[in-house]
Design a protein around this motif. Structure first.
Motif, short mmCIF file in Angstrom:
data_model
loop_
_atom_site.label_atom_id
_atom_site.label_comp_id
_atom_site.label_asym_id
_atom_site.label_seq_id
_atom_site.Cartn_x
_atom_site.Cartn_y
_atom_site.Cartn_z
N GLU A 231 0.82 -1.21 0.00
CA GLU A 231 0.00 0.00 0.00
C GLU A 231 0.86 1.26 0.00
OE1 GLU A 231 -2.66 -0.44 3.31
OE2 GLU A 231 -3.83 -2.00 2.30
N VAL A 232 1.97 1.26 0.75
CA VAL A 232 2.87 2.41 0.76
C VAL A 232 3.51 2.56 -0.62
CG1 VAL A 232 5.02 3.32 1.72
CG2 VAL A 232 3.32 2.34 3.24
N ARG A 233 3.92 1.44 -1.24
CA ARG A 233 4.53 1.47 -2.57
C ARG A 233 3.54 1.98 -3.61
NH1 ARG A 233 4.83 -1.71 -7.12
NH2 ARG A 233 6.86 -1.86 -8.13
N SER A 234 2.25 1.68 -3.43
CA SER A 234 1.25 2.10 -4.42
C SER A 234 1.00 3.61 -4.42
CB SER A 234 -0.07 1.36 -4.17
OG SER A 234 -0.71 1.86 -3.02
N LYS A 235 1.49 4.33 -3.41
CA LYS A 235 1.34 5.79 -3.39
C LYS A 235 2.09 6.43 -4.56
CE LYS A 235 -0.94 6.10 0.51
NZ LYS A 235 -2.34 6.47 0.51
N ARG A 236 3.23 5.82 -4.96
CA ARG A 236 4.00 6.31 -6.10
C ARG A 236 4.90 5.17 -6.58
NH1 ARG A 236 3.99 10.75 -9.67
NH2 ARG A 236 4.68 12.43 -8.34
N PRO A 237 4.32 4.22 -7.36
CA PRO A 237 5.13 3.10 -7.86
C PRO A 237 6.21 3.60 -8.81
CG PRO A 237 2.89 3.00 -8.73
CD PRO A 237 2.94 4.14 -7.79
N PRO A 238 7.31 2.87 -8.95
CA PRO A 238 8.41 3.34 -9.80
C PRO A 238 7.99 3.40 -11.27
CG PRO A 238 8.83 1.13 -9.01
CD PRO A 238 7.62 1.60 -8.30
N GLU A 239 8.37 4.49 -11.93
CA GLU A 239 8.04 4.61 -13.34
C GLU A 239 9.22 4.10 -14.18
OE1 GLU A 239 9.24 7.23 -15.52
OE2 GLU A 239 10.58 8.09 -14.07
N PRO A 240 8.95 3.62 -15.41
CA PRO A 240 9.99 2.90 -16.16
C PRO A 240 11.01 3.78 -16.87
CG PRO A 240 7.93 2.85 -17.36
CD PRO A 240 7.64 3.51 -16.05
N TYR A 241 10.81 5.10 -16.96
CA TYR A 241 11.72 5.93 -17.74
C TYR A 241 12.89 6.46 -16.91
CZ TYR A 241 8.15 5.54 -21.24
OH TYR A 241 7.25 5.02 -22.14
N LYS A 242 12.61 6.97 -15.72
CA LYS A 242 13.69 7.46 -14.87
C LYS A 242 13.85 6.63 -13.59
CE LYS A 242 13.63 12.26 -16.34
NZ LYS A 242 13.46 13.65 -15.91
N GLY A 243 12.89 5.77 -13.30
CA GLY A 243 12.96 4.93 -12.11
C GLY A 243 12.54 5.64 -10.85
N LYS A 244 11.88 6.80 -10.96
CA LYS A 244 11.46 7.55 -9.78
C LYS A 244 10.25 6.88 -9.13
CE LYS A 244 10.72 11.79 -10.85
NZ LYS A 244 10.63 13.19 -11.29
N GLY A 245 10.22 6.87 -7.82
CA GLY A 245 9.08 6.32 -7.10
C GLY A 245 9.52 5.54 -5.87
N ILE A 246 8.60 4.77 -5.31
CA ILE A 246 8.88 3.93 -4.14
C ILE A 246 9.02 2.49 -4.63
CG2 ILE A 246 8.06 3.14 -1.90
CD1 ILE A 246 6.30 5.62 -1.75
N HIS A 247 10.12 1.84 -4.26
CA HIS A 247 10.31 0.45 -4.65
C HIS A 247 10.91 -0.34 -3.49
CE1 HIS A 247 14.68 1.02 -5.35
NE2 HIS A 247 14.31 2.22 -5.74
N TYR A 248 10.74 -1.67 -3.56
CA TYR A 248 11.32 -2.55 -2.55
C TYR A 248 12.83 -2.53 -2.67
CZ TYR A 248 6.58 -4.43 -2.24
OH TYR A 248 5.24 -4.56 -2.09
#
Length: 178
Positions: free
Chosen positions: A147-164
């Motif tokens: 649920e925390v990761r779903s707030k801003r999952p990583p995007e595929p172009y720059k890799g920005k976001g929350i990831h494990y």
């Protein structure tokens, strides 16, 4: 035959297991967990081991044997050691902080994202780009981390976001100029 289901679950010192039919409750140093399982399997304790056996030879009971054994093992490990998931924030200005027990996330939106801490879960923020989700229930720790990761999952172009931590993010190429 279920290979995982045949393995006994070892109960460490300081953990008490109470089995009443298909209802299992486990108490340990970190807390207490309870769960009711399927009628297709029999759960019994012999000394310091818990055995899960099938009632018949059906495909469903074979699947349930492995599942119930794994769930009981997760309960025993959870009350004795606990579980944790680590998350990383990648991106300029992306940071996390604790406000009391709640998680305050700055994720590039115009507003801060506040995630309320559910019962049985605790957050740690060692630095402002790392989050550790801890608890005794493996299922609940994984759900809260997702649920925390779903707030801003990583995007595929720059890799920005929350990831494990250790998660591979499949990258895409940007627009090719002619």
């Amino acid at each position: 035959m279920s290979r995982i289901g045949k393995k006994p679950v070892t109960v460490p010192a300081g953990v008490t297991v109470t089995i009443e039919g298909t209802h299992v409750s486990v108490k340990g140093g970190k807390g207490e967990l309870e769960r009711t399982f399927s009628e297709l399997v029999t759960i019994k304790q012999e000394g310091e081991e818990i055995l899960v056996t099938r009632n018949d030879e059906s495909k469903e009971s074979n699947a349930q044997q492995g599942l119930v054994r794994t769930l009981v093992n997760n309960m025993v490990v959870g009350v004795s050691e606990g579980f944790e998931k680590k998350l990383e924030l990648t991106g300029v200005g992306y940071r996390a902080a604790l406000k009391g027990k709640d998680l305050d996330l700055s994720l590039g939106f115009s507003h801060p994202c506040i995630y309320s801490c559910p019962d049985g879960i605790s957050f740690e923020v060692p630095d402002n780009t790392h989050i550790v989700v801890k608890g005794i229930s493996k299922e609940q720790v994984g759900q809260v981390a997702a649920e925390v990761r779903s707030k801003r999952p990583p995007e595929p172009y720059k890799g920005k976001g929350i990831h494990y931590e250790g998660e591979y993010i499949r990258r895409k190429l940007g627009k090719a100029a002619k």
